[in-house]
Design a protein around this motif. Structure first.
Motif, mmCIF file in Angstrom:
data_model
loop_
_atom_site.group_PDB
_atom_site.id
_atom_site.type_symbol
_atom_site.label_atom_id
_atom_site.label_comp_id
_atom_site.label_asym_id
_atom_site.label_seq_id
_atom_site.Cartn_x
_atom_site.Cartn_y
_atom_site.Cartn_z
ATOM 1 N N ILE A 79 0.922 -1.154 -0.131
ATOM 2 C CA ILE A 79 0.071 0.184 0.222
ATOM 3 C C ILE A 79 0.864 1.123 -0.174
ATOM 4 N N ILE A 80 0.573 2.048 -1.137
ATOM 5 C CA ILE A 80 1.392 3.403 -1.093
ATOM 6 C C ILE A 80 0.866 4.551 -0.229
ATOM 7 N N ILE A 81 1.572 4.831 0.629
ATOM 8 C CA ILE A 81 0.898 5.877 1.652
ATOM 9 C C ILE A 81 1.782 7.349 1.453
ATOM 10 N N GLY A 82 0.989 8.226 1.083
ATOM 11 C CA GLY A 82 1.369 9.606 0.663
ATOM 12 C C GLY A 82 1.144 10.481 2.179
ATOM 13 N N ILE A 83 2.506 10.997 2.401
ATOM 14 C CA ILE A 83 2.383 11.985 3.575
ATOM 15 C C ILE A 83 2.773 13.510 3.158
ATOM 16 N N ASP A 84 1.793 14.052 3.312
ATOM 17 C CA ASP A 84 1.689 15.511 2.520
ATOM 18 C C ASP A 84 1.840 16.582 3.728
ATOM 19 N N THR A 85 3.095 17.306 3.831
ATOM 20 C CA THR A 85 3.382 18.220 4.998
ATOM 21 C C THR A 85 4.274 19.190 4.450
ATOM 22 N N LYS B 205 14.298 9.277 6.294
ATOM 23 C CA LYS B 205 15.497 8.557 7.007
ATOM 24 C C LYS B 205 14.862 7.005 7.560
ATOM 25 N N TYR B 206 13.846 7.089 8.275
ATOM 26 C CA TYR B 206 13.408 5.966 8.902
ATOM 27 C C TYR B 206 12.805 4.938 7.986
ATOM 28 N N TYR B 207 12.099 5.654 7.023
ATOM 29 C CA TYR B 207 11.485 4.382 5.712
ATOM 30 C C TYR B 207 12.296 4.440 4.751
ATOM 31 N N ARG B 208 13.719 4.821 4.779
ATOM 32 C CA ARG B 208 14.354 4.852 3.560
ATOM 33 C C ARG B 208 14.408 3.705 2.663
ATOM 34 N N HIS B 209 14.184 2.370 3.074
ATOM 35 C CA HIS B 209 13.983 1.301 2.261
ATOM 36 C C HIS B 209 12.724 1.056 1.933
ATOM 37 N N TYR B 210 11.554 1.974 2.128
ATOM 38 C CA TYR B 210 10.211 1.767 1.834
ATOM 39 C C TYR B 210 9.807 2.915 0.751
ATOM 40 N N ILE B 211 10.561 3.902 0.477
ATOM 41 C CA ILE B 211 10.173 5.052 -0.504
ATOM 42 C C ILE B 211 9.779 4.627 -1.736
ATOM 43 N N SER B 212 8.724 5.005 -2.434
ATOM 44 C CA SER B 212 8.069 4.787 -3.582
ATOM 45 C C SER B 212 7.865 6.111 -4.376
ATOM 46 N N LYS B 213 7.772 5.746 -5.554
ATOM 47 C CA LYS B 213 7.490 6.810 -6.564
ATOM 48 C C LYS B 213 5.904 6.764 -7.089
ATOM 49 N N ASN B 214 5.243 5.598 -6.968
ATOM 50 C CA ASN B 214 3.824 5.201 -7.374
ATOM 51 C C ASN B 214 3.038 5.682 -6.850
ATOM 52 N N LYS B 215 1.985 5.921 -7.327
ATOM 53 C CA LYS B 215 0.640 6.654 -7.067
ATOM 54 C C LYS B 215 -0.012 6.256 -5.688
ATOM 55 N N CYS B 216 -0.097 7.168 -4.957
ATOM 56 C CA CYS B 216 -0.828 6.970 -3.590
ATOM 57 C C CYS B 216 -2.215 6.130 -3.442
ATOM 58 N N ASP B 217 -2.149 5.419 -2.713
ATOM 59 C CA ASP B 217 -3.566 4.547 -2.198
ATOM 60 C C ASP B 217 -4.303 5.292 -1.294
ATOM 61 N N ILE B 218 -3.339 5.847 -0.353
ATOM 62 C CA ILE B 218 -3.781 6.593 1.046
ATOM 63 C C ILE B 218 -3.013 7.919 0.870
ATOM 64 N N LEU B 219 -3.829 9.208 1.188
ATOM 65 C CA LEU B 219 -2.888 10.230 1.280
ATOM 66 C C LEU B 219 -3.356 10.925 2.824
ATOM 67 N N ILE B 220 -2.333 11.140 3.585
ATOM 68 C CA ILE B 220 -2.276 11.800 4.906
ATOM 69 C C ILE B 220 -1.953 13.228 4.761
ATOM 70 N N LYS B 221 -2.496 14.106 5.092
ATOM 71 C CA LYS B 221 -2.098 15.615 5.387
ATOM 72 C C LYS B 221 -1.924 15.790 6.853
ATOM 73 N N VAL B 222 -0.569 16.536 6.902
ATOM 74 C CA VAL B 222 -0.222 16.557 8.537
ATOM 75 C C VAL B 222 -0.185 18.366 7.985
ATOM 76 N N CYS B 223 -1.248 18.820 8.959
ATOM 77 C CA CYS B 223 -1.380 20.293 8.935
ATOM 78 C C CYS B 223 -1.554 20.729 10.289
ATOM 79 N N GLY B 224 -1.096 21.772 10.398
ATOM 80 C CA GLY B 224 -1.403 22.639 11.724
ATOM 81 C C GLY B 224 -0.930 21.937 13.001
#
Length: 163
Positions: free
Chosen positions: A11-17, A28-47
């Protein structure tokens, strides 16, 4: 804004911040899991939560509570001294969510939020989410499940040294 995409359980999770420090920590923590594919899930970190003192009281996952509003909506809360702090919302149907940060707990909260979103997403697809570690040893696969700090990674590292 930058979107960091990580792949967990196919599952591709996008973190938008806009928070560069948080992105760098996760990159750094997820360096082995980075993807360039389209997001299945998008999480916006705001405020941020206005009350900066609550961060010192959030220390473990059990301090947070997911509350299901309806079939597809989950809200994340932190309760302290009779006060409820709304930290985020996850919409399972739209596969989108948002999270408000708390001072000095940014990475911890985002990790827990992602786990909550991923768990409900996998449940909907008849999947399961386990906290574990695994290794192939003597042409066999072994999976170790348990709480953080119970020694799963240590066992895997020991097995790898043997090979």
């Amino acid at each position: 804004m930058s979107i960091l995409k990580i792949k967990i359980a196919d599952i591709i999770i996008g973190i938008d911040t806009k928070n560069r420090d948080l992105l760098d920590q996760f990159r750094k923590y997820y360096r082995h899991y980075i993807s360039k594919n389209k997001c299945d899930i998008l999480i916006k970190v705001c405020g941020k939560i206005n009350n900066t003192r609550i961060g010192r009281y959030i220390n473990k996952s059990s301090d947070l509570l997911w509350k299901k509003s309806n079939e597809n909506i989950y809200d994340l809360f932190f309760y302290h001294k009779g006060n409820a702090f709304h930290l985020g919302k996850w919409n399972l149907k739209d596969k989108t969510g948002y999270l408000k940060l708390v001072h000095n707990k940014e990475s911890f909260l985002l990790t827990d939020f992602l786990l909550g979103c991923l768990t409900s997403y996998l449940e909907k697809k008849d999947g399961l989410f386990f906290h574990g570690s695994s290794v192939i040893y003597d042409k066999k696969g072994y999976v170790f499940l348990g709480k953080s700090g119970s020694g799963k990674t240590t066992v895997v590292k020991m097995a790898k040294k043997e090979n």
